[in-house]
Write a protein that holds these residues in place. Structure first.
Motif, PDB file in Angstrom:
ATOM      1  N   LEU A   1       0.650  -1.228   0.182  1.00 13.50           N
ATOM      2  CA  LEU A   1      -0.606   0.141  -0.322  1.00 13.50           C
ATOM      3  C   LEU A   1       0.981   0.956   0.284  1.00 13.50           C
ATOM      4  O   LEU A   1       1.077   1.811   0.898  1.00 13.50           O
ATOM      5  CB  LEU A   1      -0.995   0.272   1.486  1.00 13.50           C
TER       6      LEU A   1
ATOM      7  N   LYS B   1       1.140   4.013  -0.606  1.00  8.80           N
ATOM      8  CA  LYS B   1       0.434   5.259  -0.412  1.00  8.80           C
ATOM      9  C   LYS B   1       0.064   5.225   1.597  1.00  8.80           C
ATOM     10  O   LYS B   1      -1.029   6.405   2.235  1.00  8.80           O
ATOM     11  CB  LYS B   1      -0.582   6.449  -0.697  1.00  8.80           C
ATOM     12  N   GLY B   2       0.341   4.652   2.253  1.00  9.10           N
ATOM     13  CA  GLY B   2      -0.442   3.729   3.691  1.00  9.10           C
ATOM     14  C   GLY B   2      -2.175   3.685   3.543  1.00  9.10           C
ATOM     15  O   GLY B   2      -2.299   3.387   1.594  1.00  9.10           O
ATOM     16  N   GLY B   3      -2.800   3.254   3.571  1.00  9.26           N
ATOM     17  CA  GLY B   3      -3.941   2.869   3.963  1.00  9.26           C
ATOM     18  C   GLY B   3      -5.365   2.968   4.933  1.00  9.26           C
ATOM     19  O   GLY B   3      -4.872   3.189   6.352  1.00  9.26           O
ATOM     20  N   THR B   4      -6.277   3.036   4.463  1.00  9.16           N
ATOM     21  CA  THR B   4      -7.165   3.145   5.698  1.00  9.16           C
ATOM     22  C   THR B   4      -7.675   1.537   6.242  1.00  9.16           C
ATOM     23  O   THR B   4      -6.839   0.960   5.836  1.00  9.16           O
ATOM     24  CB  THR B   4      -8.582   4.091   4.603  1.00  9.16           C
TER      25      THR B   4
ATOM     26  N   GLU C   1      -8.347  -0.759   4.230  1.00  5.41           N
ATOM     27  CA  GLU C   1      -8.050  -1.278   2.865  1.00  5.41           C
ATOM     28  C   GLU C   1      -6.713  -2.246   3.807  1.00  5.41           C
ATOM     29  O   GLU C   1      -6.620  -3.387   3.313  1.00  5.41           O
ATOM     30  CB  GLU C   1      -7.035   0.396   2.298  1.00  5.41           C
TER      31      GLU C   1
ATOM     32  N   GLU D   1     -12.251   7.186   6.921  1.00 10.23           N
ATOM     33  CA  GLU D   1     -10.860   8.002   6.000  1.00 10.23           C
ATOM     34  C   GLU D   1      -9.780   7.770   6.285  1.00 10.23           C
ATOM     35  O   GLU D   1      -8.773   8.023   5.263  1.00 10.23           O
ATOM     36  CB  GLU D   1     -11.736   9.161   5.247  1.00 10.23           C
ATOM     37  N   TYR D   2      -9.645   7.213   7.189  1.00  7.32           N
ATOM     38  CA  TYR D   2      -8.247   8.007   8.095  1.00  7.32           C
ATOM     39  C   TYR D   2      -7.164   7.142   7.409  1.00  7.32           C
ATOM     40  O   TYR D   2      -7.703   5.950   6.793  1.00  7.32           O
ATOM     41  CB  TYR D   2      -8.124   7.737   9.617  1.00  7.32           C
ATOM     42  N   ARG D   3      -5.894   7.490   6.984  1.00  9.91           N
ATOM     43  CA  ARG D   3      -4.854   6.781   6.038  1.00  9.91           C
ATOM     44  C   ARG D   3      -3.626   6.304   6.885  1.00  9.91           C
ATOM     45  O   ARG D   3      -2.836   7.211   7.646  1.00  9.91           O
ATOM     46  CB  ARG D   3      -4.515   7.540   4.780  1.00  9.91           C
TER      47      ARG D   3
END
Length: 192
Positions: free
Chosen positions: A67, A69-72, A75, A157-159
């Motif tokens: 991932l 770009k990071g992930g929720t 995700e 929505e927090y990543r």
């Protein structure tokens, strides 16, 4: 399904088997500190007495799942599932805190900053409520040599950052046996 991650070592813990009062007494006797969100989670009916089960736990970073770009939270959980990992039972957090006595001190002592704290190990478990105000789960952290079991809140929505760490359930057939001299309460991971 994507290629599974290669794990060097995992930890097996017992989850369940204690009443809520016994679990709280065990945390208190080990000088484990709780925040208000952890207290709220411990009041949930999922912490009613249930049969004990042994599970395998493995630690992963969000970046282990490609991932970029990071992930929720959804995700991260989906990416872990694609790699053959499972979510922990919802009552795993306190039992993992009791078992994981060798967690390193966090690099800072900030307890709440509106972001995932440095040095935190989040327990990957299904949220107990869809309510954004109710805590989503537990994380383990050691701050100034004090063990913490803390609850956290976030929305979908927090990543989470690439370096954020989660503890997932490892299916039994993927458990490795610790080598002689390995600590049975340490969690080690290896990047793919």
């Amino acid at each position: 399904m994507q290629q599974p991650l290669g794990y060097v070592e995992t930890v097996r813990i017992q989850v369940g088997g204690l009443t809520r009062a016994q679990l709280r007494a065990s945390l208190l006797s080990r000088d484990v500190h709780l925040n208000g969100h952890a207290e709220a989670l411990l009041e949930h009916p999922v912490f009613d007495l249930r049969d004990r089960e042994e599970i395998g736990i493995v630690e992963c970073e969000v970046g282990d799942f490609d991932l970029r770009k990071g992930g929720t939270l959804p995700e991260v959980f989906a990416a872990a599932r694609d790699r053959g990992l499972a979510l922990c039972p919802p009552d795993t957090g306190p039992y993992l805190r009791l078992a994981l006595t060798s967690q390193a001190n966090a690099p800072d002592s900030v307890l709440s900053a509106g972001r995932s704290p440095a040095g935190a190990l989040k327990v990957a478990a299904a949220p107990l409520s869809d309510d954004v105000e109710f805590p989503k789960g537990f994380y383990l952290r050691v701050v100034d040599d004090r063990q913490w079991l803390r609850g956290f809140r976030c929305d979908d929505e927090y990543r989470f950052a690439l370096e954020d760490r989660f503890a997932f359930r490892l299916p039994d057939q993927r458990m490795s046996q610790p080598e002689v001299g390995d600590s049975p309460t340490s969690i080690t991971r290896r990047r793919p």
